[in-house]
Design a protein around this motif. Sequence first.
Motif: not given
Length: 549
Positions: A75, A129, A258, A262, A306, A315
């Motif tokens: 990130t 985030k 994301d 995860h 990504h 990732h």
Amino acid sequence: MVRKVSFLCIVALWAGGSVSAGTAQPLRNVILIGWDGAQREHVEQCLARKELPSLQRLIDQGRYVKIDVEGTTDTKAGWTQILTGYYPEVTGVYSNSRFQPVPAGLSIFERLESNFGKDQFVTVAVIGKKQHCGEINPPRKIRLDEEQKDATATKAKKKNKAPADATATAKQGPKKQAKQATTAQPGAGATPQGTIVEENGVKYRVIPGSPYYGMHNALEIWEFGLMADAKVGARSLELLEQYQDKPFFFFVHFAEVDHAGHQHGENSKEYNDALISNDLWTGKIMAKLQELGLADKTHIYVTADHGFNEDGKNHSFAPYVFLATNNRAVSRDGRRQDVAPTIYEAFGVTAASFQPPLDGLSLTRPDHRPAPKLGPAKKAGQAARTAEATRRPDVVFVPTPQAVVDKMLELAKVTKDDVVYDLGCGDGRIVVTAAKKYGCRAYGFDIDPKRVRESLENVETNGVSHLVTIQQQDIFALDLSPASVVTLYLLPSLNVKLIPQLDKLKPGSRIVSHAFDMKGVAPEAVVNVDGDGYGRTVYFWTTPLKKEP
Ligand SMILES: [Zn+2]
């Protein structure tokens, strides 16, 4: 009826756009929408299933191109590269763990503010985030002994008190507010980083500031840590209302893909649902622009920092992303650092005079650069090996017809004493057949976890697990010496690439390849087989390989 109207709108818009194409008519607004961690292949599969109608609408208006990532697929590296157009050598942001504040003036926000004038132009960032993208920590120097005391204190405090859900306003001013929706507690749960330095016998941990520590000052609005797409989306709609009268650049960052990746993995329903959620809110932003009469004055770019490891929960090597936009001048696939130059060009900002010169190239311009070096720079040891083991398959899986499988094993004169290696085992049919028909041991190797799973299922179904081993492996990193028979269905170039490994086979070992020869090594037999109604060719060699002069 509705459809007809919107079609006419689009025609009108793009007729206007195409007239001035080349003269780069300045556009009023740009919205860069981040789908953090959105893997290209998964996005394409969702598009094919019509699960992303908003993205599809954007693509129908403009373009969809592939973006390949040079550099670390995480990130901090990702959004820094996208928001500046520079390599890490310029920004100092290499990865989530190796970073510094981006030097002043290099971000899209600062460049646009200084180009158009602070009072004439609005820059906004609404970020999902808490960490890696958005956080604006200053550089810190902590005495190690005090850090340890703090850690103990925090632990004790945590036991007695539920974590606060406070809203921290980090910065205030007439034009500025930086906000974090929920406070991330530095230290608690975060991995200690930075470098340890010793001054006059006292040890300090020096932690660099966040990449955005400096640049966030340039923006009217910098908010981060909103987490949920619904919060990021709703706040963005509010701010679009608020700033509709001025030209603007918005960076809207969705984090749910994301996070789902995860937690649940790339192949999970949750990851898929998160993409659908990103799409829903992207659609609401597009609808809001329509409602405000800004749709034809605004470029939208949807991209990702990504991708995700195929079927993985991280990732580490995920350089495959995409860009979708209503900017029809976008004409080619590109790289992460190409996004910023594309936006500058759309705004009519002359980036040619930027110092240092941008590393990216507008996606509207032809690309004469050498092929990108994908993913993290290869270091000795682990990092390189992880990347290697999880890299993309070299060939698309096309199953070998059963008649051809039978012929290959027959030509190789397989017996129960043989050890068969199938390189790129697909669904495992060759190793399963070898074990069932000849009772020999067989090993199937594939780099693609999906294929490995299918092979394992096939082995299980056919009750040959006592003879057959399936491994997720990069075949080019494999020691072939235990094999007495090697079967291939790869590509001519890959067969050639395997020669150094095939040379290590014991004398008298047999190699059979479906469809492809091996340049430089003449086959000892070439056999045609009818497989699924098509003429197929099988090539046969024995070791030592007889190289052509
Ligand atoms: Zn991540």
